[in-house]
Design an enzyme around this catalytic site. Structure first.
Site, mmCIF file in Angstrom:
data_model
loop_
_atom_site.group_PDB
_atom_site.id
_atom_site.type_symbol
_atom_site.label_atom_id
_atom_site.label_comp_id
_atom_site.label_asym_id
_atom_site.label_seq_id
_atom_site.Cartn_x
_atom_site.Cartn_y
_atom_site.Cartn_z
ATOM 1 N N CYS A 2 -37.431 23.857 0.577
ATOM 2 C CA CYS A 2 -38.339 23.286 -0.407
ATOM 3 C C CYS A 2 -39.721 23.387 -0.019
ATOM 4 O O CYS A 2 -40.090 23.358 1.309
ATOM 5 C CB CYS A 2 -38.096 21.755 -0.544
ATOM 6 S SG CYS A 2 -36.407 21.537 -1.057
ATOM 7 N N ARG A 27 -40.766 29.136 -1.772
ATOM 8 C CA ARG A 27 -40.031 28.257 -1.067
ATOM 9 C C ARG A 27 -38.659 28.029 -1.621
ATOM 10 O O ARG A 27 -37.594 27.446 -1.148
ATOM 11 C CB ARG A 27 -40.736 27.275 -0.232
ATOM 12 C CG ARG A 27 -41.663 27.636 0.659
ATOM 13 C CD ARG A 27 -42.368 26.673 1.539
ATOM 14 N NE ARG A 27 -41.513 25.947 2.255
ATOM 15 C CZ ARG A 27 -41.583 25.959 3.578
ATOM 16 N NH1 ARG A 27 -42.288 27.009 3.999
ATOM 17 N NH2 ARG A 27 -40.680 25.630 4.370
ATOM 18 N N TRP A 75 -35.433 23.567 -3.506
ATOM 19 C CA TRP A 75 -34.519 24.462 -3.414
ATOM 20 C C TRP A 75 -33.294 23.471 -2.965
ATOM 21 O O TRP A 75 -33.062 22.754 -1.976
ATOM 22 C CB TRP A 75 -34.476 25.154 -2.309
ATOM 23 C CG TRP A 75 -33.524 26.361 -2.203
ATOM 24 C CD1 TRP A 75 -33.221 27.471 -2.816
ATOM 25 C CD2 TRP A 75 -32.345 26.409 -1.537
ATOM 26 N NE1 TRP A 75 -32.268 28.289 -2.511
ATOM 27 C CE2 TRP A 75 -31.671 27.489 -1.650
ATOM 28 C CE3 TRP A 75 -31.760 25.352 -0.531
ATOM 29 C CZ2 TRP A 75 -30.552 27.965 -0.972
ATOM 30 C CZ3 TRP A 75 -30.578 25.529 0.038
ATOM 31 C CH2 TRP A 75 -29.776 27.057 -0.065
ATOM 32 N N ASN A 101 -38.034 17.648 2.389
ATOM 33 C CA ASN A 101 -37.421 19.136 2.531
ATOM 34 C C ASN A 101 -36.312 18.782 3.697
ATOM 35 O O ASN A 101 -36.576 18.268 4.559
ATOM 36 C CB ASN A 101 -38.493 19.898 2.791
ATOM 37 C CG ASN A 101 -37.987 21.378 3.460
ATOM 38 O OD1 ASN A 101 -36.792 21.540 2.944
ATOM 39 N ND2 ASN A 101 -38.637 22.020 4.209
ATOM 40 N N GLY A 102 -35.359 19.353 3.681
ATOM 41 C CA GLY A 102 -34.190 19.227 4.405
ATOM 42 C C GLY A 102 -33.125 18.458 4.062
ATOM 43 O O GLY A 102 -32.515 18.317 3.035
ATOM 44 N N GLU A 484 -29.766 47.065 5.527
ATOM 45 C CA GLU A 484 -30.972 46.531 5.257
ATOM 46 C C GLU A 484 -31.179 47.087 3.533
ATOM 47 O O GLU A 484 -31.424 46.183 2.701
ATOM 48 C CB GLU A 484 -32.269 46.921 6.101
ATOM 49 C CG GLU A 484 -33.608 46.462 5.306
ATOM 50 C CD GLU A 484 -33.607 44.931 5.082
ATOM 51 O OE1 GLU A 484 -32.697 44.266 5.395
ATOM 52 O OE2 GLU A 484 -34.888 44.412 4.599
ATOM 53 N N LYS A 488 -31.368 44.446 0.455
ATOM 54 C CA LYS A 488 -32.390 44.512 -0.883
ATOM 55 C C LYS A 488 -31.818 44.609 -1.999
ATOM 56 O O LYS A 488 -32.373 44.177 -2.952
ATOM 57 C CB LYS A 488 -33.318 45.701 -0.292
ATOM 58 C CG LYS A 488 -34.211 45.622 0.977
ATOM 59 C CD LYS A 488 -35.528 44.563 0.754
ATOM 60 C CE LYS A 488 -35.118 43.141 1.256
ATOM 61 N NZ LYS A 488 -35.111 42.695 2.717
ATOM 62 N N GLU A 491 -29.858 41.406 -3.020
ATOM 63 C CA GLU A 491 -30.793 40.143 -3.464
ATOM 64 C C GLU A 491 -31.997 40.425 -4.668
ATOM 65 O O GLU A 491 -32.441 39.379 -5.090
ATOM 66 C CB GLU A 491 -31.329 39.653 -2.209
ATOM 67 C CG GLU A 491 -32.436 40.505 -1.316
ATOM 68 C CD GLU A 491 -33.236 39.890 -0.180
ATOM 69 O OE1 GLU A 491 -33.011 38.617 0.017
ATOM 70 O OE2 GLU A 491 -33.517 40.732 0.797
ATOM 71 N N HIS A 507 -12.272 55.206 8.295
ATOM 72 C CA HIS A 507 -11.216 54.169 8.556
ATOM 73 C C HIS A 507 -11.206 52.982 7.366
ATOM 74 O O HIS A 507 -10.600 51.872 7.636
ATOM 75 C CB HIS A 507 -11.949 53.193 9.837
ATOM 76 C CG HIS A 507 -11.900 54.179 11.118
ATOM 77 N ND1 HIS A 507 -11.028 54.584 11.828
ATOM 78 C CD2 HIS A 507 -13.011 54.976 11.444
ATOM 79 C CE1 HIS A 507 -11.380 55.603 12.495
ATOM 80 N NE2 HIS A 507 -12.932 55.723 12.399
ATOM 81 N N LYS A 609 -37.325 31.455 0.380
ATOM 82 C CA LYS A 609 -37.965 32.324 1.381
ATOM 83 C C LYS A 609 -37.829 31.776 2.922
ATOM 84 O O LYS A 609 -37.236 32.717 3.635
ATOM 85 C CB LYS A 609 -39.619 32.307 1.182
ATOM 86 C CG LYS A 609 -40.352 33.094 2.065
ATOM 87 C CD LYS A 609 -39.953 34.554 1.852
ATOM 88 C CE LYS A 609 -40.786 35.409 2.920
ATOM 89 N NZ LYS A 609 -39.996 36.705 3.034
HETATM 90 O O1 M6R Z 1 -37.783 33.773 8.249
HETATM 91 P P1 M6R Z 1 -36.748 34.506 8.720
HETATM 92 O O2 M6R Z 1 -36.980 36.000 9.215
HETATM 93 O O3 M6R Z 1 -35.987 33.812 9.735
HETATM 94 O O4 M6R Z 1 -35.667 34.718 7.639
HETATM 95 C C1 M6R Z 1 -34.130 35.049 7.790
HETATM 96 C C2 M6R Z 1 -33.596 35.674 6.441
HETATM 97 O O5 M6R Z 1 -33.331 34.421 5.719
HETATM 98 C C3 M6R Z 1 -34.446 36.290 5.747
HETATM 99 O O6 M6R Z 1 -34.767 37.652 6.389
HETATM 100 C C4 M6R Z 1 -33.653 36.859 4.232
HETATM 101 O O7 M6R Z 1 -32.274 37.401 4.545
HETATM 102 C C5 M6R Z 1 -34.332 37.631 3.335
HETATM 103 N N1 M6R Z 1 -34.187 37.210 2.190
HETATM 104 C C6 M6R Z 1 -34.228 38.907 3.412
HETATM 105 O O8 M6R Z 1 -34.881 39.757 2.403
#
Ligand code: M6R
Length: 614
Positions: A2, A27, A75, A101-102, A484, A488, A491, A507, A609
């Site tokens: 949050c 966030r 969030w 937050n938390g 990666e 991308k 998400e 395999h 984020k």
């Molecule tokens: O802030 P961080 O690098 O620790 O975050 C790690 C992951 O949450 C972050 O890389 C997440 O997978 C992203 N959404 C990827 O695009």
């Protein structure tokens, strides 16, 4: 997760808080709310959905003028993302408003206790118990600061709390444990934020709070204590990001802007890290050479994209240093009793520096007496603060939820660390290290070359709007690139996507291949350990079974060209550095496809984020 804002000063708190929330919305965006202190009471509004919903509601029914306020963008953890569960939450009599937050882990016990004492809690959140408890302390005669201290002593878990008292317009009080909170120090005004983006428009002087601290801000004063009320100190620092760095600069999405910032970001990540002979100088690595020479194992931890940066790092670090290197998801590492000693170096990679899983992993590592080095983009965040050493990535603010320049600069930091260890331990000659540094210096130009071809990738992406599944294949350092690329696409475009090591195809995964299935193939540079030829065979095998191949290969690679339905040429670079260029078109592809599909690229559904809860 949050986003939290607090303000006390001479301006309209409503405007300052809403502006701050706008910058923190990345966030979490399940709901938003604001509370102001006005005429001896709390005035508030809160709405499910994005901040825009709240703003619209406030246009119709404005909150009163006030110079003291708090705000929250959520969030959701406990309770559905609806109006009722949105923050702020109020105490029983509506005297206290509080945002959080938390996760308060003992909230069920506290809720029981409050209900038995006659409190009526109206939401499903863990937060509401804190609002009731703080107000109960005020009823017993405490002021807001003392009330916050008393409540924090009873809470378990991770939390940032920010509260206002309707009868005390002069102060805002906040507390933190395992969750981020920064103070912005202004003239005749002070601010609170989950990160500096909340107040950067007003001040670039910041105060970083320590663990288990309470801060009280008034117009003219900032005072910090521990949870017992003993005076404590934060660390003051100057924020070197400016507001424009956090704006979109004419791009449709922050993510697209951040992709295009990558040549600059890679250059900045390299800046000042070596002398004119190519020898590495990492002043921030405050672990002695002697200790670095004693390291017998490296464990890299991170989550999501940061974890994939770690997977790339393993190839480079082991090759250059000959130190065994494990890479692990931080959440798996923490809870499996890993073997750690004083001679283990744990490298925590995190863009935000606040990811709870990674934070818990490094705490565990330090408790076992291992050295911890953070690779992080966010100055003043918790992970570097709790580490023995840090390499900052200097990518600038990354606002898009999907990590892009964060990833490239994490790779650069990992390469620098690997070379530095090789230098200290003498596993590479100086001229060998200088040669890699020279190659690294060329990378911003190569990344730019990939961006110059963006339009072709966009065109390709537009042709895949009806696709429901995409595969990504890679080998060696190209394997994490495949992972990666798939992340991308998942998400951003919400399309099923999987990344595989190409050698694994036979395999099992080859059974997924069917007529027309798009498969991205990241081809290693020519002439290394047969990797290239093996990848070429894999491409032929999937194409023979109907796959539509999109091949990322060195420019002029005629061996794979006949088997490519589409080709994305890559500059000629060393195998270990190829991820820096190969990932760029995959970022562009996902960004464009998500745009075509009408998705919110900067704030994809269900994501945040910074994942500050485990
Ligand atoms: O802030 P961080 O690098 O620790 O975050 C790690 C992951 O949450 C972050 O890389 C997440 O997978 C992203 N959404 C990827 O695009």
């Amino acid at each position: 997760m949050c986003g939290i804002v607090g303000y006390v000063g001479g301006k309209q708190a409503r405007d300052v808080v809403i502006d701050g929330l706008r910058r923190l919305e990345y966030r979490g965006y399940d709901s938003a709310g604001v509370a102001l202190v006005s005429d001896g009471e709390i005035a508030f509004d809160k709405r499910a959905g994005k901040l825009a919903n709240l703003e619209k509601a406030m246009e119709g029914s404005p909150l009163p003028a006030s110079t003291t306020g708090i705000g929250h963008t959520r969030w959701a953890t406990h309770g559905a993302p609806n109006d009722l569960n949105a923050h702020p939450h109020l105490g029983a009599k509506g005297r206290v408003a509080l945002v959080h937050n938390g996760i308060i882990e003992n909230f069920a016990t506290l809720r029981d206790e409050l209900e038995r004492a006659g409190h009526d809690l109206v939401s499903e959140t863990d937060t509401e118990v804190a609002a009731h408890l703080v107000e109960a302390e005020l009823d017993r005669g405490a002021d807001l600061t003392a009330a916050m201290q008393a409540v924090c002593r009873r809470l378990e878990g991770a939390f940032t709390l920010v509260a206002v008292d309707g009868e005390d317009p002069a102060r805002v009080v906040a507390a933190r444990r395992n969750s981020p909170l920064v103070v912005g120090i202004g003239e005749g005004e002070n601010f609170l934020g989950s990160d500096v983006a909340a107040f950067i428009e007003h001040t670039r002087e910041a105060l970083e709070l320590g663990q288990d601290q309470v801060v009280t801000i008034t117009r003219s004063d900032v005072s910090v204590t521990d949870f017992d009320g003993n005076p404590a100190e934060g660390r003051r620092y100057h924020v070197d990001w400016d507001l424009s760095a956090a704006e979109k600069d004419g791009f449709d999405w922050f993510m697209r802007k951040e992709i295009f910032e990558q040549p600059r970001a890679v250059a900045d990540a390299l800046l000042g890290r070596h002398d004119e002979t190519g020898a590495l100088q990492l002043d921030e690595v405050r672990i002695s050479d002697e200790e670095l020479r004693d390291i017998d194992k490296i464990v890299i931890v991170g989550c999501g994209t940061a974890h994939y940066a770690g997977l790339v790092a393993k190839y480079a670090v082991e090759h250059w240093t000959r130190i065994p290197c494990e890479v692990e998801l931080a959440h798996e590492f923490r809870y499996r009793d890993p073997i750690l000693t004083r001679n283990t170096l744990v490298v925590a990679i995190s863009q935000s520096g606040e990811t709870a899983d990674t934070l818990m992993a490094i705490r565990h590592a330090r408790a076992q007496r291992s050295k911890v080095l953070a690779i992080c983009n966010t100055n003043g965040s918790t992970i570097p603060r709790e580490s023995d050493a840090v390499i900052y990535t200097h990518a600038g603010p990354e606002i898009g939820v999907a990590s892009t320049k964060g990833f490239l600069t994490q790779l650069v930091a990992c390469y620098l660390l690997g070379l530095y260890l090789a230098q200290v331990r003498g596993t590479k000659f100086g001229d060998e290290i200088a040669a890699v540094v020279e190659e690294l210096q060329r990378m911003p130009g190569h990344v730019q070359q990939m961006l110059d071809e963006a339009e072709k990738v966009y065109e390709l992406a537009r042709g895949y709007a009806d696709t429901r599944s995409v595969l990504f294949l890679g080998r060696h350092a190209g394997y994490p690139v495949a992972l990666e690329g798939a992340l991308k696409l998942k998400e951003l475009a919400y399309i099923h996507a999987e990344g595989f090591a190409a050698g694994e195809l036979k395999h099992g995964p080859i059974a997924l291949i069917e007529e027309g299935l798009p498969v991205f193939c990241v081809v290693p540079p020519r002439g290394r350990d047969q990797l290239h030829d093996k990848m070429a065979s894999a491409i032929q095998e999937i194409r023979a079974r109907g796959a539509r191949t999109i091949v990322l290969a060195e420019e002029g690679d005629q061996e794979v060209a006949p088997y490519a339905d589409d080709t994305i040429p890559l500059p000629v670079v060393p195998t270990l550095l190829q991820p820096l260029v190969a990932v760029v078109p995959l970022q562009l592809f996902a960004c464009e496809l998500a745009t075509v599909l009408g998705h919110d690229v900067d704030q994809p559904r269900n994501l945040a984020k910074s994942v500050t809860v485990e």
